[in-house]
Design a protein around this motif. Structure first.
Motif, PDB file in Angstrom:
ATOM      1  N   UNK A 150       0.865  -1.376  -0.006  1.00 23.78           N
ATOM      2  CA  UNK A 150      -0.041   0.123   0.052  1.00 23.78           C
ATOM      3  C   UNK A 150       0.971   1.386   0.056  1.00 23.78           C
ATOM      4  N   UNK A 151       0.389   2.419  -0.706  1.00 24.01           N
ATOM      5  CA  UNK A 151       1.198   3.715  -0.770  1.00 24.01           C
ATOM      6  C   UNK A 151       2.068   3.652  -1.879  1.00 24.01           C
ATOM      7  N   UNK A 152       2.196   4.687  -2.504  1.00 28.82           N
ATOM      8  CA  UNK A 152       2.921   4.871  -3.893  1.00 28.82           C
ATOM      9  C   UNK A 152       4.418   4.652  -3.616  1.00 28.82           C
ATOM     10  N   UNK A 153       4.851   5.126  -2.391  1.00 27.70           N
ATOM     11  CA  UNK A 153       6.321   5.135  -2.145  1.00 27.70           C
ATOM     12  C   UNK A 153       6.790   3.470  -1.776  1.00 27.70           C
ATOM     13  N   UNK A 154       6.025   2.752  -1.027  1.00 35.03           N
ATOM     14  CA  UNK A 154       6.117   1.419  -0.725  1.00 35.03           C
ATOM     15  C   UNK A 154       5.990   0.644  -2.125  1.00 35.03           C
ATOM     16  N   UNK A 155       5.097   0.800  -2.898  1.00 32.63           N
ATOM     17  CA  UNK A 155       4.832   0.353  -4.337  1.00 32.63           C
ATOM     18  C   UNK A 155       6.048   0.395  -5.070  1.00 32.63           C
ATOM     19  N   UNK A 156       6.610   1.952  -5.271  1.00 33.06           N
ATOM     20  CA  UNK A 156       7.737   2.041  -5.995  1.00 33.06           C
ATOM     21  C   UNK A 156       9.042   1.279  -5.601  1.00 33.06           C
ATOM     22  N   UNK A 157       9.403   1.143  -4.372  1.00 33.75           N
ATOM     23  CA  UNK A 157      10.246   0.400  -3.742  1.00 33.75           C
ATOM     24  C   UNK A 157      10.061  -0.905  -4.003  1.00 33.75           C
ATOM     25  N   UNK A 158       9.099  -1.545  -3.760  1.00 31.18           N
ATOM     26  CA  UNK A 158       8.871  -2.929  -4.097  1.00 31.18           C
ATOM     27  C   UNK A 158       9.143  -3.106  -5.624  1.00 31.18           C
ATOM     28  N   UNK A 159       8.713  -2.224  -6.578  1.00 32.57           N
ATOM     29  CA  UNK A 159       9.008  -2.557  -7.847  1.00 32.57           C
ATOM     30  C   UNK A 159      10.455  -2.683  -8.376  1.00 32.57           C
ATOM     31  N   UNK A 160      11.135  -1.715  -7.674  1.00 33.08           N
ATOM     32  CA  UNK A 160      12.484  -1.491  -7.906  1.00 33.08           C
ATOM     33  C   UNK A 160      13.295  -2.790  -7.322  1.00 33.08           C
ATOM     34  N   UNK A 161      12.980  -3.368  -6.233  1.00 30.08           N
ATOM     35  CA  UNK A 161      13.708  -4.496  -5.536  1.00 30.08           C
ATOM     36  C   UNK A 161      13.179  -5.728  -6.493  1.00 30.08           C
ATOM     37  N   UNK A 162      12.000  -5.851  -7.122  1.00 30.52           N
ATOM     38  CA  UNK A 162      11.651  -6.879  -7.840  1.00 30.52           C
ATOM     39  C   UNK A 162      12.177  -7.095  -9.148  1.00 30.52           C
TER      40      UNK A 162
END
Length: 245
Positions: A150-162
């Motif tokens: 949830x949240x744009x910042x957390x989603x962006x970080x998860x996308x980067x890691x993945x």
């Protein structure tokens, strides 16, 4: 007060915050604080990206296995991760504390319902965050985070890691293929050297034609094991290299 009430009425329905101050504040003081927070947030994102880059670079340099990469990804995300192939079969997974039966329940059916994209993207009714694994047109699977944070910042970080994990897995597959190719090349080179040596010896002895090269009697068991050859009708042939994917 009248001005504040008017501001509240004007912002109605626009999702704009309205703050009333009890003392006079210079506008530059407000902007300085906001700017500091924005810059601090950006620097934090840069630092996280650097750390993630270092983690997966080191895994690639150390020729880490598929399961190790998947485990490290789940650790960085603090969430379960599943690696599947193009047939929607699970290759590796890390449950991150979640029951494996629950995570992988009816996986193939659920996976087929989620369209695969050539880029990191959220898709499907379950909001899977996914990234392709494989380079160019040789995509052979995808790495899935079931449920986007949830949240744009957390989603962006998860996308980067993945995404970085997907790249590391792609490099891992290429490295395995290169190693298999080098092993086969080395076997062929050893057999060619042996072939040339036997032919030279045959000619030195005045022989005509070409001897039957690579006969089993010409090699002892230790040499056959070293060269990776098998017996086939009296001749020696390279064994096929089987590498566990």
């Amino acid at each position: 007060l009248a001005a504040g009430a008017q501001a509240v009425r004007s912002s109605g329905g626009r999702a704009l915050p309205v703050i009333r101050l009890h003392r006079t504040v210079r506008f530059v003081e407000v902007t300085e604080v906001v700017h500091r927070r924005i810059v601090a947030g950006q620097l934090e994102q840069v630092e996280k990206a650097r750390q993630v880059h270092e983690v997966f670079t080191m895994l690639s340099v150390e020729s880490a296995g598929v399961q190790e990469i998947v485990d490290r990804t789940a650790e960085l995300l603090g969430a379960p991760v599943v690696l599947e192939d193009s047939s929607h079969l699970v290759v590796a997974f890390a449950a991150a504390g979640r029951p494996a039966q629950e995570l992988l329940r009816d996986w193939q059916r659920r996976s087929r319902a989620v369209h695969a994209y050539p880029e990191t993207k959220v898709a499907g009714d379950e909001s899977w965050l996914q990234t392709p694994v494989g380079l160019g047109g040789a995509q052979w699977g995808r790495l899935v985070l079931p449920g986007v944070p949830e949240g744009p910042a957390a989603a962006a970080e998860a996308s980067m890691v993945l995404e970085r994990a997907g790249q590391a897995l792609s490099i891992n597959r290429l490295a395995e293929r290169d190693q298999a190719g080098l092993a086969q090349q080395a076997q062929a080179g050893l057999l060619n050297d042996l072939k040339g040596h036997q032919h030279d010896q045959h000619l030195k002895k005045g022989g005509k034609g070409h001897p039957r090269l690579g006969r089993v009697n010409g090699l002892n068991q230790l040499q056959r094991d070293h060269l990776g050859v098998k017996e086939n009708g009296g001749n020696i042939q390279p064994r096929q290299c089987h590498r566990q994917k």
